[in-house]
Design a protein around this motif. Structure first.
Motif, PDB file in Angstrom:
ATOM      1  N   GLY A 197       0.786  -1.226   0.000  1.00 16.21           N
ATOM      2  CA  GLY A 197       0.000   0.000   0.000  1.00 16.21           C
ATOM      3  C   GLY A 197       0.816   1.273   0.000  1.00 16.21           C
ATOM      4  O   GLY A 197       0.246   2.367  -0.042  1.00 16.21           O
ATOM      5  N   VAL A 198       2.139   1.146   0.039  1.00 24.23           N
ATOM      6  CA  VAL A 198       3.018   2.317   0.081  1.00 24.23           C
ATOM      7  C   VAL A 198       3.592   2.581  -1.304  1.00 24.23           C
ATOM      8  O   VAL A 198       4.066   1.664  -1.986  1.00 24.23           O
ATOM      9  CB  VAL A 198       4.164   2.097   1.096  1.00 24.23           C
ATOM     10  CG1 VAL A 198       5.061   3.323   1.159  1.00 24.23           C
ATOM     11  CG2 VAL A 198       3.597   1.775   2.466  1.00 24.23           C
ATOM     12  N   GLN A 266      -4.690  12.460  -3.889  1.00 25.54           N
ATOM     13  CA  GLN A 266      -3.303  12.678  -4.305  1.00 25.54           C
ATOM     14  C   GLN A 266      -2.325  12.378  -3.166  1.00 25.54           C
ATOM     15  O   GLN A 266      -1.303  13.038  -3.027  1.00 25.54           O
ATOM     16  CB  GLN A 266      -3.148  14.121  -4.781  1.00 25.54           C
ATOM     17  CG  GLN A 266      -4.053  14.468  -5.953  1.00 25.54           C
ATOM     18  CD  GLN A 266      -4.080  15.957  -6.257  1.00 25.54           C
ATOM     19  OE1 GLN A 266      -3.356  16.746  -5.661  1.00 25.54           O
ATOM     20  NE2 GLN A 266      -4.929  16.339  -7.197  1.00 25.54           N
ATOM     21  N   ASP A 267      -2.652  11.385  -2.369  1.00 28.52           N
ATOM     22  CA  ASP A 267      -1.782  11.031  -1.247  1.00 28.52           C
ATOM     23  C   ASP A 267      -0.369  10.763  -1.740  1.00 28.52           C
ATOM     24  O   ASP A 267      -0.153   9.997  -2.680  1.00 28.52           O
ATOM     25  CB  ASP A 267      -2.327   9.802  -0.516  1.00 28.52           C
ATOM     26  CG  ASP A 267      -1.669   9.585   0.827  1.00 28.52           C
ATOM     27  OD1 ASP A 267      -0.426   9.416   0.873  1.00 28.52           O
ATOM     28  OD2 ASP A 267      -2.382   9.574   1.843  1.00 28.52           O
ATOM     29  N   GLU A 268       0.595  11.408  -1.072  1.00 30.14           N
ATOM     30  CA  GLU A 268       1.988  11.311  -1.490  1.00 30.14           C
ATOM     31  C   GLU A 268       2.638   9.987  -1.092  1.00 30.14           C
ATOM     32  O   GLU A 268       3.714   9.651  -1.610  1.00 30.14           O
ATOM     33  CB  GLU A 268       2.800  12.458  -0.869  1.00 30.14           C
ATOM     34  CG  GLU A 268       2.395  13.844  -1.361  1.00 30.14           C
ATOM     35  CD  GLU A 268       1.239  14.442  -0.561  1.00 30.14           C
ATOM     36  OE1 GLU A 268       0.944  15.635  -0.754  1.00 30.14           O
ATOM     37  OE2 GLU A 268       0.632  13.716   0.270  1.00 30.14           O
ATOM     38  N   PHE A 269       2.006   9.231  -0.172  1.00 31.40           N
ATOM     39  CA  PHE A 269       2.639   8.029   0.370  1.00 31.40           C
ATOM     40  C   PHE A 269       1.854   6.750   0.110  1.00 31.40           C
ATOM     41  O   PHE A 269       2.451   5.682   0.010  1.00 31.40           O
ATOM     42  CB  PHE A 269       2.836   8.184   1.884  1.00 31.40           C
ATOM     43  CG  PHE A 269       3.481   9.467   2.288  1.00 31.40           C
ATOM     44  CD1 PHE A 269       4.714   9.842   1.773  1.00 31.40           C
ATOM     45  CD2 PHE A 269       2.866  10.334   3.178  1.00 31.40           C
ATOM     46  CE1 PHE A 269       5.321  11.031   2.131  1.00 31.40           C
ATOM     47  CE2 PHE A 269       3.460  11.527   3.554  1.00 31.40           C
ATOM     48  CZ  PHE A 269       4.692  11.875   3.026  1.00 31.40           C
ATOM     49  N   THR A 271      -0.688   4.267  -2.050  1.00 26.54           N
ATOM     50  CA  THR A 271      -1.079   4.027  -3.441  1.00 26.54           C
ATOM     51  C   THR A 271      -2.563   4.325  -3.636  1.00 26.54           C
ATOM     52  O   THR A 271      -3.375   4.203  -2.705  1.00 26.54           O
ATOM     53  CB  THR A 271      -0.815   2.567  -3.843  1.00 26.54           C
ATOM     54  OG1 THR A 271      -1.622   1.701  -3.045  1.00 26.54           O
ATOM     55  CG2 THR A 271       0.662   2.208  -3.664  1.00 26.54           C
ATOM     56  N   ALA A 272      -2.932   4.669  -4.855  1.00 25.75           N
ATOM     57  CA  ALA A 272      -4.310   5.072  -5.142  1.00 25.75           C
ATOM     58  C   ALA A 272      -5.296   3.937  -4.910  1.00 25.75           C
ATOM     59  O   ALA A 272      -6.452   4.170  -4.541  1.00 25.75           O
ATOM     60  CB  ALA A 272      -4.411   5.573  -6.580  1.00 25.75           C
ATOM     61  N   TYR A 277      -9.079  -1.048  -1.453  1.00 25.40           N
ATOM     62  CA  TYR A 277      -8.818  -2.418  -1.012  1.00 25.40           C
ATOM     63  C   TYR A 277      -9.176  -2.588   0.461  1.00 25.40           C
ATOM     64  O   TYR A 277      -9.828  -3.575   0.854  1.00 25.40           O
ATOM     65  CB  TYR A 277      -7.350  -2.765  -1.249  1.00 25.40           C
ATOM     66  CG  TYR A 277      -6.836  -3.888  -0.387  1.00 25.40           C
ATOM     67  CD1 TYR A 277      -7.218  -5.209  -0.614  1.00 25.40           C
ATOM     68  CD2 TYR A 277      -5.975  -3.624   0.682  1.00 25.40           C
ATOM     69  CE1 TYR A 277      -6.754  -6.232   0.198  1.00 25.40           C
ATOM     70  CE2 TYR A 277      -5.507  -4.636   1.488  1.00 25.40           C
ATOM     71  CZ  TYR A 277      -5.908  -5.945   1.247  1.00 25.40           C
ATOM     72  OH  TYR A 277      -5.454  -6.954   2.056  1.00 25.40           O
ATOM     73  N   LEU A 278      -8.775  -1.642   1.300  1.00 27.45           N
ATOM     74  CA  LEU A 278      -9.086  -1.724   2.724  1.00 27.45           C
ATOM     75  C   LEU A 278     -10.590  -1.692   2.956  1.00 27.45           C
ATOM     76  O   LEU A 278     -11.122  -2.449   3.778  1.00 27.45           O
ATOM     77  CB  LEU A 278      -8.411  -0.580   3.484  1.00 27.45           C
ATOM     78  CG  LEU A 278      -6.881  -0.576   3.527  1.00 27.45           C
ATOM     79  CD1 LEU A 278      -6.388   0.630   4.315  1.00 27.45           C
ATOM     80  CD2 LEU A 278      -6.341  -1.863   4.122  1.00 27.45           C
ATOM     81  N   ALA A 279     -11.276  -0.818   2.234  1.00 32.09           N
ATOM     82  CA  ALA A 279     -12.728  -0.707   2.404  1.00 32.09           C
ATOM     83  C   ALA A 279     -13.439  -1.980   1.982  1.00 32.09           C
ATOM     84  O   ALA A 279     -14.474  -2.343   2.552  1.00 32.09           O
ATOM     85  CB  ALA A 279     -13.249   0.496   1.622  1.00 32.09           C
ATOM     86  N   ARG A 280     -12.898  -2.679   0.979  1.00 32.41           N
ATOM     87  CA  ARG A 280     -13.494  -3.960   0.564  1.00 32.41           C
ATOM     88  C   ARG A 280     -13.203  -5.062   1.579  1.00 32.41           C
ATOM     89  O   ARG A 280     -14.041  -5.935   1.829  1.00 32.41           O
ATOM     90  CB  ARG A 280     -12.964  -4.371  -0.808  1.00 32.41           C
ATOM     91  CG  ARG A 280     -13.452  -3.527  -1.969  1.00 32.41           C
ATOM     92  CD  ARG A 280     -13.125  -4.201  -3.298  1.00 32.41           C
ATOM     93  NE  ARG A 280     -11.717  -4.530  -3.447  1.00 32.41           N
ATOM     94  CZ  ARG A 280     -10.807  -3.719  -3.966  1.00 32.41           C
ATOM     95  NH1 ARG A 280     -11.175  -2.505  -4.397  1.00 32.41           N
ATOM     96  NH2 ARG A 280      -9.542  -4.105  -4.088  1.00 32.41           N
ATOM     97  N   ALA A 281     -12.008  -5.037   2.157  1.00 29.29           N
ATOM     98  CA  ALA A 281     -11.595  -6.116   3.054  1.00 29.29           C
ATOM     99  C   ALA A 281     -12.299  -6.054   4.402  1.00 29.29           C
ATOM    100  O   ALA A 281     -12.517  -7.097   5.032  1.00 29.29           O
ATOM    101  CB  ALA A 281     -10.077  -6.065   3.260  1.00 29.29           C
TER     102      ALA A 281
END
Length: 322
Positions: A197-198, A266-269, A271-272, A277-281
């Motif tokens: 995720g980074v 536009q999070d700099e750290f 991934t888009a 993915y977290l919300a689905r999991a």
């Protein structure tokens, strides 16, 4: 670009007290470590005995997670003290967890909005950050999640809403996985729960040139080890090289807790794809993406962030402080 960096301690002052009347320092000390948290509310007696003025009480004894009564003597009959503040046990408790290398000061733009809405705000400096000592054990998100539980125990909070940003969001998610009965609801902004995720090159993101010096200056001002920012930096980076590392099946264990996974588009750290993915999991989790915002939306887009946060918190009932 220099992102705004509001200071939670720069709010209204009592007329007879030079210390802010909105942020109170509550410090827990054991023989080896110090965990600091702030309980934020309005002063009940601003002109006579401001609640931000210290009173004495027994320290938390090593290995125990509750406050000793005022006046209790420690080993050898020696009185042990801590900085303690007077506060009413009123309002829905909201625990704010800051990001890596930051401190509770990072929530300065959110505290007034939450207090104004009637919430009781608890600000915790994660171990090694702000006023909290690093201790001897290696940093881990699991360890810091247990620290949050210990603070809740000390404040007699059976449950609380958790709001986390970056590393604080990771800690909140770990707490929801391991001890969901203590979490009323969770707003997790800018979290990664595995190394995928980074973003590549996140440690060299240009925005760190603006943010880094501010974080170092705050550490020098707040920490019991003003010269220890490099040590903290190394401890955090060592942790982040391998942590967090949770599978989707582990995230699926978060049940019965309303969760919103939030991030800047536009999070700099991060991934888009990772927030989705977290919300689905996580079962029944919601996804909220801030357009034209990055990892520092709570600073750079504070009004928008606060509206979303208050809307999320307002959807639930009042968590109990008993």
């Amino acid at each position: 670009m220099r992102p705004p960096y509001p200071d939670a301690t720069a709010k209204s002052h009592c007329s007879r007290c030079p210390i802010t009347r909105r942020v109170a320092i509550l410090t827990f000390r054991s023989s080896y470590e110090t965990t600091s948290c702030d309980v934020v509310r309005d002063c009940d007696r601003p002109n006579s005995q401001c609640f931000c003025c210290r009173t004495s009480a027994g320290a938390i004894h090593s290995g125990r997670s509750r406050l000793a009564r005022p006046g209790v003597r420690g080993r050898g009959g020696q009185r042990r003290r801590q900085n303690l503040v007077r506060h009413r046990r009123q309002g829905t408790p909201i625990i704010l967890l800051h990001g890596g290398l930051s401190s509770s000061r990072g929530w300065g733009a959110q505290v007034p909005a939450l207090v104004g809405a009637g919430y009781r705000v608890v600000l915790i400096d994660s171990r090694g950050h702000g006023r909290s000592t690093l201790g001897t054990r290696p940093l881990s998100y699991e360890l810091m999640a247990r620290d949050v539980t210990a603070v809740m125990d000390a404040l007699a909070l059976r449950r609380a809403a958790i709001v986390g940003w970056s590393d604080g969001a990771i800690i909140g998610l770990v707490l929801a996985m391991r001890n969901s009965r203590r979490v009323d609801r969770l707003y997790a902004f800018g979290a990664n729960m595995d190394q995928h995720g980074v973003r590549d090159g996140a440690a060299q993101a240009p925005i760190l040139q603006d943010v880094g010096p501010r974080l170092a200056a705050d550490h020098a001002e707040l920490s019991r080890d003003p010269q220890g920012f490099a040590t903290l930096h190394q401890a955090v980076r060592t942790m982040q090289r391998t942590q967090p590392d949770y599978r989707a099946s582990q995230l699926a264990a978060i049940r019965g807790v309303p969760v919103t996974i939030a991030d800047g588009a536009q999070d700099e750290f991060i991934t888009a794809a990772h927030p989705a993915y977290l919300a689905r999991a996580i079962p029944a989790a919601k996804l909220e993406i801030f357009a034209n915002a990055g990892h520092f939306a709570p600073w750079q887009h504070a009004a928008t962030f606060n509206r979303a946060l208050l809307a999320f918190l307002g959807k639930g009932g009042r968590p109990s402080s008993k």
